[in-house]
Design a protein around this motif. Structure first.
Motif, short mmCIF file in Angstrom:
data_model
loop_
_atom_site.label_atom_id
_atom_site.label_comp_id
_atom_site.label_asym_id
_atom_site.label_seq_id
_atom_site.Cartn_x
_atom_site.Cartn_y
_atom_site.Cartn_z
N PHE A 165 36.13 13.79 9.53
CA PHE A 165 35.83 13.50 8.12
C PHE A 165 34.93 12.27 8.02
O PHE A 165 33.93 12.28 7.28
N MET A 166 35.27 11.23 8.76
CA MET A 166 34.49 9.99 8.69
C MET A 166 33.08 10.19 9.24
O MET A 166 32.11 9.65 8.69
N VAL A 167 32.93 10.95 10.30
CA VAL A 167 31.59 11.23 10.84
C VAL A 167 30.77 11.99 9.80
O VAL A 167 29.61 11.65 9.55
N GLY A 168 31.36 13.00 9.19
CA GLY A 168 30.65 13.73 8.14
C GLY A 168 30.27 12.84 6.98
O GLY A 168 29.17 12.95 6.42
N PHE A 169 31.16 11.93 6.62
CA PHE A 169 30.90 11.02 5.51
C PHE A 169 29.73 10.10 5.82
O PHE A 169 28.84 9.90 5.00
N PHE A 170 29.69 9.55 7.03
CA PHE A 170 28.64 8.58 7.37
C PHE A 170 27.33 9.23 7.79
O PHE A 170 26.28 8.59 7.74
N ILE A 171 27.35 10.49 8.20
CA ILE A 171 26.12 11.18 8.56
C ILE A 171 25.21 11.29 7.34
O ILE A 171 23.99 11.19 7.45
N SER A 172 25.78 11.49 6.17
CA SER A 172 24.98 11.69 4.98
C SER A 172 24.40 10.39 4.42
O SER A 172 23.55 10.42 3.55
N LYS A 173 24.85 9.27 4.92
CA LYS A 173 24.36 7.97 4.44
C LYS A 173 23.08 7.58 5.18
O LYS A 173 22.87 7.95 6.32
N ARG A 174 22.26 6.81 4.48
CA ARG A 174 21.06 6.25 5.12
C ARG A 174 21.46 4.93 5.76
O ARG A 174 21.64 3.93 5.08
N LEU A 175 21.61 4.97 7.07
CA LEU A 175 22.04 3.80 7.82
C LEU A 175 20.94 3.38 8.79
O LEU A 175 20.17 4.21 9.27
N SER A 176 20.90 2.11 9.10
CA SER A 176 19.93 1.64 10.09
C SER A 176 20.34 2.15 11.47
O SER A 176 21.49 2.54 11.70
N ASN A 177 19.39 2.13 12.39
CA ASN A 177 19.68 2.61 13.74
C ASN A 177 20.77 1.79 14.42
O ASN A 177 21.59 2.35 15.14
N SER A 178 20.78 0.49 14.19
CA SER A 178 21.81 -0.33 14.84
C SER A 178 23.20 -0.01 14.28
O SER A 178 24.17 0.06 15.03
N ILE A 179 23.30 0.22 12.97
CA ILE A 179 24.60 0.59 12.38
C ILE A 179 25.03 1.96 12.88
O ILE A 179 26.22 2.17 13.19
N LYS A 180 24.10 2.89 13.01
CA LYS A 180 24.43 4.22 13.55
C LYS A 180 24.97 4.09 14.98
O LYS A 180 25.97 4.73 15.32
N LYS A 181 24.33 3.27 15.79
CA LYS A 181 24.80 3.09 17.17
C LYS A 181 26.18 2.45 17.20
O LYS A 181 27.04 2.84 17.99
N ILE A 182 26.39 1.48 16.32
CA ILE A 182 27.70 0.81 16.28
C ILE A 182 28.78 1.80 15.86
O ILE A 182 29.84 1.88 16.48
N LEU A 183 28.51 2.57 14.82
CA LEU A 183 29.52 3.52 14.32
C LEU A 183 29.73 4.69 15.27
O LEU A 183 30.85 5.00 15.66
N PHE A 184 28.63 5.37 15.63
CA PHE A 184 28.77 6.63 16.37
C PHE A 184 29.00 6.42 17.87
O PHE A 184 29.81 7.12 18.47
N SER A 185 28.32 5.46 18.46
CA SER A 185 28.51 5.21 19.90
C SER A 185 29.71 4.32 20.16
O SER A 185 30.36 4.45 21.19
N GLY A 186 30.00 3.42 19.25
CA GLY A 186 31.10 2.49 19.46
C GLY A 186 32.40 3.01 18.89
O GLY A 186 33.33 3.35 19.61
N PHE A 187 32.47 3.09 17.56
CA PHE A 187 33.73 3.39 16.90
C PHE A 187 34.17 4.84 17.09
O PHE A 187 35.24 5.12 17.62
N PHE A 188 33.34 5.79 16.64
CA PHE A 188 33.78 7.18 16.63
C PHE A 188 33.95 7.78 18.02
O PHE A 188 34.81 8.63 18.23
N SER A 189 33.13 7.35 18.97
CA SER A 189 33.29 7.91 20.32
C SER A 189 34.60 7.47 20.96
O SER A 189 35.17 8.21 21.75
N CYS A 190 35.08 6.30 20.60
CA CYS A 190 36.38 5.85 21.14
C CYS A 190 37.54 6.36 20.30
O CYS A 190 38.61 6.67 20.83
#
Length: 109
Positions: free
Chosen positions: A35-60
């Motif tokens: 749910f959270m990945v779907g929620f944040f995918i639709s947002k316009r986020l900077s590349n660094s925020i995307k890396k922090i969220l998707f590579s850091g938070f959601f992958s763990c």
């Protein structure tokens, strides 16, 4: 990648791992994460925020290994029908939940 972003990815991964300890159910973690990945995918986020969220938070938080371990236990029991049902159910439910997060995010903005 800047060193600050690297540190933020590590902190996000640490936070996700810590949260995962409190929710001791792989299926629930998978649903929340999808749910959270779907929620944040639709947002316009900077590349660094995307890396922090998707590579850091959601992958763990939604680690694939938890999903595989759950299916492995069923597979070892030799219950093929249950294995196939759970495998498909988990994928379908997570895709639907991700879509719901995406849809709700779009409706809010």
């Amino acid at each position: 990648m800047k060193i600050n972003n690297f540190i933020y990815v590590l902190l996000a991964a640490y936070l996700a791992t810590f949260l995962r300890l409190f929710i001791n159910n792989n299926f629930i973690i998978s649903i929340i994460g999808s749910f959270m990945v779907g929620f944040f995918i639709s947002k316009r986020l900077s590349n660094s925020i995307k890396k922090i969220l998707f590579s850091g938070f959601f992958s763990c938080f939604t680690s694939f290994s938890g999903f595989i371990y759950f299916l492995y236990k069923i597979f070892n029991q030799g219950d093929w029908i249950r294995f196939i049902i759970f495998f498909n159910l988990i994928i379908i439910v997570n895709l639907f939940t991700m879509f719901c997060g995406f849809w709700i995010s779009r409706k809010i903005t």
